[in-house]
Design a protein around this motif. Structure first.
Motif, short mmCIF file in Angstrom:
data_model
loop_
_atom_site.label_atom_id
_atom_site.label_comp_id
_atom_site.label_asym_id
_atom_site.label_seq_id
_atom_site.Cartn_x
_atom_site.Cartn_y
_atom_site.Cartn_z
N TYR A 187 0.84 -1.11 0.06
CA TYR A 187 -0.08 -0.01 0.07
C TYR A 187 0.93 1.27 -0.28
O TYR A 187 0.90 2.23 -0.89
N ALA A 188 1.82 1.38 0.94
CA ALA A 188 2.74 2.41 1.01
C ALA A 188 3.64 2.45 -0.28
O ALA A 188 3.43 3.86 -1.00
N LEU A 189 4.21 1.59 -0.64
CA LEU A 189 5.09 1.75 -1.84
C LEU A 189 4.05 2.27 -3.11
O LEU A 189 4.83 3.03 -3.83
N GLY A 190 3.12 1.51 -3.34
CA GLY A 190 2.13 1.84 -4.31
C GLY A 190 1.73 3.48 -4.31
O GLY A 190 2.00 4.14 -5.45
N ILE A 198 4.78 3.21 -11.59
CA ILE A 198 5.19 1.94 -11.62
C ILE A 198 3.99 1.20 -10.52
O ILE A 198 4.25 1.53 -9.34
N PRO A 199 3.40 0.12 -10.97
CA PRO A 199 2.33 -0.39 -10.04
C PRO A 199 3.02 -1.07 -9.09
O PRO A 199 4.08 -2.11 -9.40
N PHE A 248 -4.67 -1.07 -10.17
CA PHE A 248 -4.61 -2.06 -9.01
C PHE A 248 -3.57 -1.62 -8.04
O PHE A 248 -3.57 -2.23 -6.89
N THR A 249 -2.83 -0.48 -8.27
CA THR A 249 -1.82 -0.39 -7.44
C THR A 249 -2.01 -0.06 -5.95
O THR A 249 -3.30 0.59 -5.72
N GLY A 250 -1.13 -0.48 -5.08
CA GLY A 250 -1.42 -0.39 -3.63
C GLY A 250 -2.47 -1.27 -3.10
O GLY A 250 -2.54 -1.30 -1.81
N GLN A 251 -3.19 -2.23 -3.96
CA GLN A 251 -4.06 -3.15 -3.36
C GLN A 251 -3.53 -4.46 -3.06
O GLN A 251 -2.69 -4.85 -3.68
#
Length: 288
Positions: A187-190, A198-199, A248-251
């Protein structure tokens, strides 16, 4: 009609690739056209598991090449930053790129053979530390070094993590807490990589029939309740090839639900339901 596989020309790095979901990810990414760099600690000179023959990196490369794909293996302990940096620099020097990272390495619970006490305070005090090191910390080190030396300068790539939904009520204390750390890292890196496009996505399978699972459970226990590791691995390959994966990033995404999105099945042609509908994804807030 001759169709070029979607990951042709790309390089994928899969950690913890000697068995289970890591091995399946290597095979499915290679089937999608990627050259796969398989890493972990288990080699034929020294395997960390001997319950099943050839749960090694060499065995994974044999499985990839047997399926018509391209792969190489490197022994690497992903809790050791110096080893990871040397690996990443070597791959980039020889191949010029790393396009896909699959953080699959995991461990930390195999060393304790003593029975646990009945109360939560009887847990071994080093259990949580070991799982954090082999899980979230390993993911953190590998992700940052791949971003630093490959994806960041290139301006593209996808970071994928294999994980487990943390259920309600929570189960085994150190396991659930360490998996939650992995998921929060995604979640944080996304969030922080939205500007770069970058997903970063975590993939949560159902109960998988891995090689070791088959040694610990009967066919009756597994029948109708499990899926092969290739089901989740096909979702990983689809996300790696999806030009719109940023949605969908961070999920933490569920394998069964993503199989519907990408129209995927397990090896037997079925679409197991796994954990579908039991957990809601946490979308990433927009950047400030």
């Amino acid at each position: 009609m001759d169709v070029t596989p979607p990951l042709t020309g790309r390089v994928a790095l899969v950690t913890g690739a000697s068995r289970g979901l890591g091995r399946a990810c290597a095979v499915e990414l290679a089937r999608a056209g990627a050259h796969v760099v398989c890493t972990g600690r288990s080699t034929r000179a020294g395997a960390t598991q001997d319950a099943v023959d050839d749960l090694t990196l060499e065995g994974t490369v044999d499985a990839v090449t047997g399926a018509g794909g391209s792969a190489e293996w490197h022994r690497c302990d992903h809790t050791e930053p110096d080893q990871v940096e040397a690996l990443v620099r070597d791959v980039v020097a020889r191949h010029g790129r790393i396009d896909v990272l699959v953080n699959n390495a995991w461990g930390g619970h195999d060393a304790h053979d003593a029975p646990l006490g009945e109360e939560v305070w009887d847990e071994p005090l080093d259990q949580f530390r070991n799982m954090l090191l082999a899980g979230a910390y390993s993911d953190y080190v590998t992700s940052l070094l791949v971003l630093r030396h490959a994806m960041g300068p290139a301006g593209w790539g996808v970071v994928l993590t294999t994980t487990w939904h943390t259920p309600e009520p929570p189960a085994w204390l150190p396991y659930e807490s360490s998996k939650a750390a992995k998921n929060r890292l995604v979640y944080a890196l996304g969030h922080h990589l939205q500007r770069q496009g970058i997903p970063v996505v975590a993939v949560a399978p159902g109960w998988m029939r891995t090689e070791l699972m088959l040694t610990h459970h009967t066919a009756d226990e597994l029948a109708g309740r499990t899926e092969t590791p290739h089901f989740a691995a096909r979702v990983v390959a689809a996300l790696a090839a999806d030009p719109d994966a940023m949605r969908f990033t961070g999920q933490v995404v569920d394998v069964a639900e993503m199989a519907d999105v990408y129209d995927l099945t397990d090896l037997d042609g079925t679409r197991p339901r796994g954990n579908e509908g039991r957990y809601a994804p946490s979308p990433v807030p927009p950047p400030a």
